[in-house]
Design a protein around this motif. Structure first.
Motif, PDB file in Angstrom:
ATOM      1  N   ARG A  92     -27.614  29.986  61.694  1.00 38.37           N
ATOM      2  CA  ARG A  92     -26.805  31.207  61.744  1.00 38.37           C
ATOM      3  C   ARG A  92     -26.716  31.790  63.148  1.00 38.37           C
ATOM      4  O   ARG A  92     -25.746  32.479  63.474  1.00 38.37           O
ATOM      5  CB  ARG A  92     -27.376  32.259  60.785  1.00 38.37           C
ATOM      6  N   GLN A  93     -27.707  31.531  63.973  1.00 36.04           N
ATOM      7  CA  GLN A  93     -27.711  32.094  65.325  1.00 36.04           C
ATOM      8  C   GLN A  93     -27.118  31.161  66.370  1.00 36.04           C
ATOM      9  O   GLN A  93     -27.081  31.472  67.552  1.00 36.04           O
ATOM     10  CB  GLN A  93     -29.146  32.471  65.713  1.00 36.04           C
ATOM     11  N   SER A  94     -26.617  30.020  65.949  1.00 40.55           N
ATOM     12  CA  SER A  94     -26.016  29.079  66.888  1.00 40.55           C
ATOM     13  C   SER A  94     -24.676  29.605  67.398  1.00 40.55           C
ATOM     14  O   SER A  94     -23.891  30.177  66.625  1.00 40.55           O
ATOM     15  CB  SER A  94     -25.801  27.723  66.216  1.00 40.55           C
ATOM     16  N   HIS A 126     -24.290  26.337  57.394  1.00 38.58           N
ATOM     17  CA  HIS A 126     -24.949  27.310  56.512  1.00 38.58           C
ATOM     18  C   HIS A 126     -24.361  27.217  55.109  1.00 38.58           C
ATOM     19  O   HIS A 126     -25.069  27.401  54.118  1.00 38.58           O
ATOM     20  CB  HIS A 126     -24.773  28.723  57.062  1.00 38.58           C
ATOM     21  N   THR A 180     -31.620  27.572  57.818  1.00 38.46           N
ATOM     22  CA  THR A 180     -30.745  28.724  57.614  1.00 38.46           C
ATOM     23  C   THR A 180     -31.116  29.417  56.317  1.00 38.46           C
ATOM     24  O   THR A 180     -31.616  28.783  55.375  1.00 38.46           O
ATOM     25  CB  THR A 180     -29.259  28.301  57.592  1.00 38.46           C
ATOM     26  N   ASP A 240     -20.313  37.905  59.036  1.00 36.34           N
ATOM     27  CA  ASP A 240     -20.575  38.149  60.446  1.00 36.34           C
ATOM     28  C   ASP A 240     -19.408  38.858  61.103  1.00 36.34           C
ATOM     29  O   ASP A 240     -18.245  38.512  60.890  1.00 36.34           O
ATOM     30  CB  ASP A 240     -20.851  36.824  61.167  1.00 36.34           C
ATOM     31  N   GLN A 290     -19.238  39.163  68.199  1.00 36.70           N
ATOM     32  CA  GLN A 290     -19.744  39.897  69.356  1.00 36.70           C
ATOM     33  C   GLN A 290     -18.940  41.169  69.603  1.00 36.70           C
ATOM     34  O   GLN A 290     -17.717  41.180  69.488  1.00 36.70           O
ATOM     35  CB  GLN A 290     -19.682  39.009  70.611  1.00 36.70           C
ATOM     36  N   ARG A 297     -24.380  42.994  63.554  1.00 39.28           N
ATOM     37  CA  ARG A 297     -24.105  41.560  63.422  1.00 39.28           C
ATOM     38  C   ARG A 297     -23.247  41.227  62.215  1.00 39.28           C
ATOM     39  O   ARG A 297     -22.540  40.232  62.211  1.00 39.28           O
ATOM     40  CB  ARG A 297     -25.421  40.783  63.330  1.00 39.28           C
ATOM     41  N   LYS A 349     -34.586  25.474  64.795  1.00 43.64           N
ATOM     42  CA  LYS A 349     -33.487  26.285  65.309  1.00 43.64           C
ATOM     43  C   LYS A 349     -32.709  26.885  64.148  1.00 43.64           C
ATOM     44  O   LYS A 349     -32.505  26.236  63.125  1.00 43.64           O
ATOM     45  CB  LYS A 349     -32.543  25.443  66.168  1.00 43.64           C
ATOM     46  N   SER A 350     -32.243  28.114  64.341  1.00 42.33           N
ATOM     47  CA  SER A 350     -31.488  28.818  63.308  1.00 42.33           C
ATOM     48  C   SER A 350     -30.019  28.431  63.355  1.00 42.33           C
ATOM     49  O   SER A 350     -29.362  28.539  64.399  1.00 42.33           O
ATOM     50  CB  SER A 350     -31.629  30.327  63.498  1.00 42.33           C
ATOM     51  N   ARG A 364     -22.691  26.594  62.691  1.00 40.54           N
ATOM     52  CA  ARG A 364     -22.812  27.717  61.764  1.00 40.54           C
ATOM     53  C   ARG A 364     -22.194  27.393  60.411  1.00 40.54           C
ATOM     54  O   ARG A 364     -22.650  27.889  59.371  1.00 40.54           O
ATOM     55  CB  ARG A 364     -22.179  28.982  62.351  1.00 40.54           C
TER      56      ARG A 364
END
Length: 345
Positions: A43-45, A54, A11, A162, A165, A172, A40-41, A51
Motif C-alpha cells: 500500500r505504501q509503494s 493489494h 498488505t 486513497d 498526495q 491519506r 515491504k508494504s 499497489r
C-alpha cells in the motif's frame, strides 16, 4: 538449494486484523529478519502496479489480510493463492436512513429505493458487492428479496480509498459512503448500507435510523460480508518454494491475540490508527470484546461462511465461477507454527 527472494511484500486493509497489529508492533519485520529478509508494504509503494496487488494479489512473494472479496475474486479468476488462516472479528453492519422517511424497520424497505455504490472503473468493485450483500441480508431478515426493492446504482469513483498526495491536510484516505449519503440527502434514494467504524460514525453524525442492524446476528450467513471474516492469504508459489516463510508469517501473527488479550487498550489504539478513527469508534463498532477476536484460525464455520459468500458473489456475477474454499486452505503452516509456539488449536 534454498530459494531466497530479494524481499517480501505484505498488505493489509484498514480494518481490525492481526497482520496489521503484527506489522505495527514490528513483529512482522522481526520474524523475517531471522531469515535475513526485509518486508515491504504494498500500500505504501509509489508504483501503482505494485499497489494494485493489494486487490489482485498479482505479486509473487506476497501475503495479504483484509476484506475477503478481492482474494475470493482473485482465486476465482485463476490466481494461485492459499489461505493460511482466517480472522473473524464481527463489526457493525446496518441499513440506514434519515429520520422522517417513514422507514423504521426492514419490512418498510419494500418498494423503496436502496442506494448501491458502483465504480465501473474498478477491476474489483468490492464496495458494490459489499453493499449488495448487506442489503440482501437486511431484506432476508424481513422475509424480502432484492426483487422487492428498487436498487439504485450510484456511480462512485470519488469517495473512499486513497486520496493521494496533497490536499486535506495530508490525509491519506477518505471514508466511504459519500455518494450514498449525498443521494439520500437529495431524496434520490431512501436508504443504504454501512458497516464498520466508519459507517457507525456516519450514522451517529446524522442521527440516522438503523433500519436493520445485523453485524452481530447469530447466523453467520447473515453476518458474512467483505469484512467478516478476513482471510490471511499468500501466493501459492511462495508457500511451495519456502514453506518456512509461510510458517514464520503465521508465527508472527499468532503473537497478536495473546498480546491483545493482555493489552486491550493498546490493541484498540493500534486498530484505530490503522483505520483512521477514534478508539471509541472501534469499541462501539466492533464491541467490547474486540481485543479477544483477533485470532488466526481455520474452523468449519469460517469455511462454510466463505463458501456461502462464494455462492453469493457468483449469483451476482462478481466472480466467473464458484470454487471449493476447502481446497483453497492450507492448514500446514498454522499447525506447524502452533506446535512450535505451543499455541492451542
Amino acid at each position: 538449494m534454498t530459494i531466497k527472494p530479494e524481499f517480501l511484500w505484505y498488505t493489509q486493509c484498514p480494518a481490525p486484523t492481526p497482520l496489521s497489529l503484527a506489522a505495527q508492533k514490528g513483529w512482522l519485520a522481526e520474524s523475517f529478519a531471522a531469515h535475513d529478509l526485509a518486508v515491504k508494504s504494498i500500500r505504501q509503494s509509489p508504483d501503482p502496479e505494485v499497489r494494485a496487488s493489494h486487490f489482485t494479489h498479482s505479486l509473487d512473494w506476497s501475503f495479504r489480510q483484509g476484506g475477503n472479496i478481492p482474494p475470493l475474486w482473485t482465486r476465482a479468476n485463476g490466481r494461485e493463492t492459499r489461505v493460511l488462516g482466517i480472522t473473524t472479528t464481527d463489526e457493525f453492519q446496518a441499513v440506514i436512513t434519515l429520520p422522517g422517511r417513514g422507514i423504521t424497520d426492514a419490512s418498510d424497505l419494500k418498494g423503496r429505493r436502496i442506494g448501491i455504490p458502483r465504480n465501473d472503473r474498478a477491476l474489483i468493485d468490492f464496495q458494490r458487492a459489499t453493499a449488495l450483500k448487506g442489503v440482501v441480508s437486511a431484506l432476508t431478515l424481513a422475509g424480502l428479496t432484492a426483487a422487492d426493492v428498487e436498487l439504485v446504482w450510484l456511480q462512485d469513483e470519488a469517495f473512499g480509498g486513497d486520496i493521494g498526495q496533497g490536499g486535506y491536510g495530508g490525509l491519506r484516505r477518505s471514508y466511504p459512503y459519500g455518494a450514498e449519503f449525498l443521494a439520500l440527502a437529495r431524496g434520490e434514494i431512501d436508504a443504504f448500507f454501512v458497516k464498520g467504524a466508519e459507517g457507525l460514525l456516519l450514522a451517529a453524525q446524522f442521527r440516522a435510523v438503523l433500519v436493520a442492524d445485523f453485524g452481530f446476528h447469530p447466523d453467520a450467513r447473515i453476518r458474512i460480508n467483505n469484512g467478516t471474516p478476513r482471510p490471511l492469504t499468500i501466493d501459492a508459489a511462495t508457500i511451495a518454494r519456502r514453506p518456512d516463510l509461510a510458517e514464520a508469517l503465521v508465527a508472527s501473527v499468532l503473537r497478536v491475540p495473546v498480546w491483545a488479550k493482555e493489552h486491550p487498550e493498546d490493541a484498540v489504539r493500534l486498530i484505530a490508527r490503522e483505520i483512521g478513527v477514534g478508539e471509541d469508534a472501534i469499541w462501539a463498532a466492533n464491541g467490547p470484546e474486540v481485543h479477544r477476536h483477533l485470532e488466526l484460525t481455520i474452523e468449519e464455520d469460517q469455511i462454510d461462511a466463505l463458501q456461502h459468500f462464494v455462492g453469493f458473489l457468483r449469483e451476482w456475477d462478481f466472480i466467473p465461477a464458484e470454487f471449493d474454499v476447502r481446497d483453497w486452505v492450507d492448514p500446514a503452516p498454522l499447525a506447524a507454527a502452533r506446535a512450535k509456539l505451543a499455541v492451542p488449536a
